[in-house]
Structures are given as C-alpha cells and as structure tokens.
Design an enzyme around this catalytic site. Sequence first.
Site, short mmCIF file in Angstrom:
data_model
loop_
_atom_site.label_atom_id
_atom_site.label_comp_id
_atom_site.label_asym_id
_atom_site.label_seq_id
_atom_site.Cartn_x
_atom_site.Cartn_y
_atom_site.Cartn_z
N SER A 239 40.06 16.75 -41.94
CA SER A 239 39.20 16.19 -42.59
C SER A 239 38.63 18.04 -43.10
CB SER A 239 37.31 16.21 -42.15
OG SER A 239 36.32 16.85 -43.20
N TYR B 282 30.24 17.34 -36.43
CA TYR B 282 31.80 16.81 -37.15
C TYR B 282 32.90 17.56 -37.11
CZ TYR B 282 33.88 14.42 -41.53
OH TYR B 282 34.79 13.86 -42.20
C1 8X3 Z 1 34.33 15.30 -44.59
C2 8X3 Z 1 34.68 16.14 -45.73
O1 8X3 Z 1 33.90 18.21 -47.62
O2 8X3 Z 1 32.32 16.13 -47.73
O3 8X3 Z 1 35.01 15.35 -44.49
O4 8X3 Z 1 32.95 17.79 -46.00
S1 8X3 Z 1 33.56 17.06 -46.88
#
Ligand code: 8X3
Length: 249
Positions: free
Chosen positions: A131, A144
């Site tokens: 991510s 996260y």
């Molecule tokens: C999540 C990406 O930009 O929504 O993996 O935090 S974001």
Amino acid sequence: MTKTAFISGVTAGIGEAAARRFAGDGWQVIGTGRRTERLAALKAELGEALRTIALDMRDIEAVQAVAAEVGAVDLLVNNAGLPPPLAALQEAEWAPLEQVIETNITGLVALTRGLLPGLIERRGGIINLSSVAATYPYRGGAVYGASKAFVRQFSLDLRCDLQGLGVRVTSIEPGMVETEFTLVRNGWDQAASDALYADMDPMTAEDIAETIFWVATQPPHVNINALELMPVNQSFAGFHVARPDRAGA
Ligand code: 8X3
C-alpha cells in the site's frame, strides 16, 4: 499449458477482480477467503476456472496444509489483508491490531513459504499487495502502514533469497481504491465510506487487477520490483506541527 494463479482473499475487492481477470484470460485460479457464501457465488460465476478454498489466513496450520496440498503454482497473489479501525495507537483496541498483524504479516509469510517450492519448480511469480501506507504515514495508520511496509520489504528481500532461481517478486502499492477497505476500517459504516470516496474518482478493484495482470504477464526476464499507484485526485499530506503551549490560543 494452462497456468495456475493462487490468489488469497478472492471474496471481495482486488482479489475478486483479479480472480475474474486471470480466469478470463484462461488461467486456472485457486482462490481463498473466509466467507464461504461469497466463495460459492464466485465459483458459480467462474465455474471450472476457479477452485475455491475456505481459509482464514490467521490459521497458520490450515495455511500450511493448503499450501502443501495445492502443490506447484505459477503465480501467488498475496492479496488477503485488512486494516484495523482508523485510531491512534493510544486509543486502539488490541484484538483488531492482532488480527491485522496475523493476517497481513504472519499468514502472508506462511503462505508464501509454503508455496515457494512449487513456485521455484515452475519459475513462477509472487505479487504482494502492499500500500502507499507502507511509505507515507498518517494518523491512525501505524499498525496498518507498518504491516504494509513489512510486505514491501519482504518482497524486496525475497528477491535476494530467490536470486538465480527465476522467480519474480513484486510489491504493488495502491492508494485509494474503492473496495470494502474503508467499510472494514470504519466498522461497516457505508455513509463514511461513501463520503471518503465521493467526488474524487478513486481507483477501482479492476484497475488494480489489471495492474496485477500486467505485472504477471511481463516477459520472464523482467521483474517489476515495486509499483506505486494513486488516483489522480489523491496526493500527499504535509507535515503536522504540534504547539501544545498555544493550545486554545
Ligand atoms: C490503503 C491506501 O490511501 O486508502 O491501502 O490509505 S489509502
């Protein structure tokens, strides 16, 4: 010869779209997920092209057993993962944090390790869903973001372990994609999710599935190490400065 893709987390979002994308191109797909009714619905849609396996990535013994039973595959897409509620660590409950660490990190490592002998045999590929949160910090994202930074670094280090064996490894790092991600993060608050994605044209699960497919179908001598994507309307936050002495001033 028909190629086989093992995709974790096909019951929604990017994993589901990736299962459709690969099956649509003639691949045999093995898809896992926790929600059996969703696995059955996707199986009904994709038929012979999809083999479903009910699996919770936190059950490491089950993950290892599935990897051993499945044997050799040409591609592993480590997609299964989730965020905890968006809360600063000092305000966060423990159980969701543990679930995220066990799923996004421990389960992913166990599945990868279990499938590696067959991936090496097939000179296959591994595509890991990281991510933008792996690189860019934001409030409430500590566990996260750190789990996704693990996925990114795991991908890069794995390339060293696999040096000379012909196995490719890629870290895909998307920003905002409209999936169940924000619903999970907000305790299934549909209005909050709709508000976040409103009027900003987020990426779709299909956009990321197409990227995964593109990475997987590059010539065998090309390794995409890492790939970061965002919707055009998402960019970067600035630094925050706290001035506690001026509070209320
Ligand atoms: C999540 C990406 O930009 O929504 O993996 O935090 S974001």
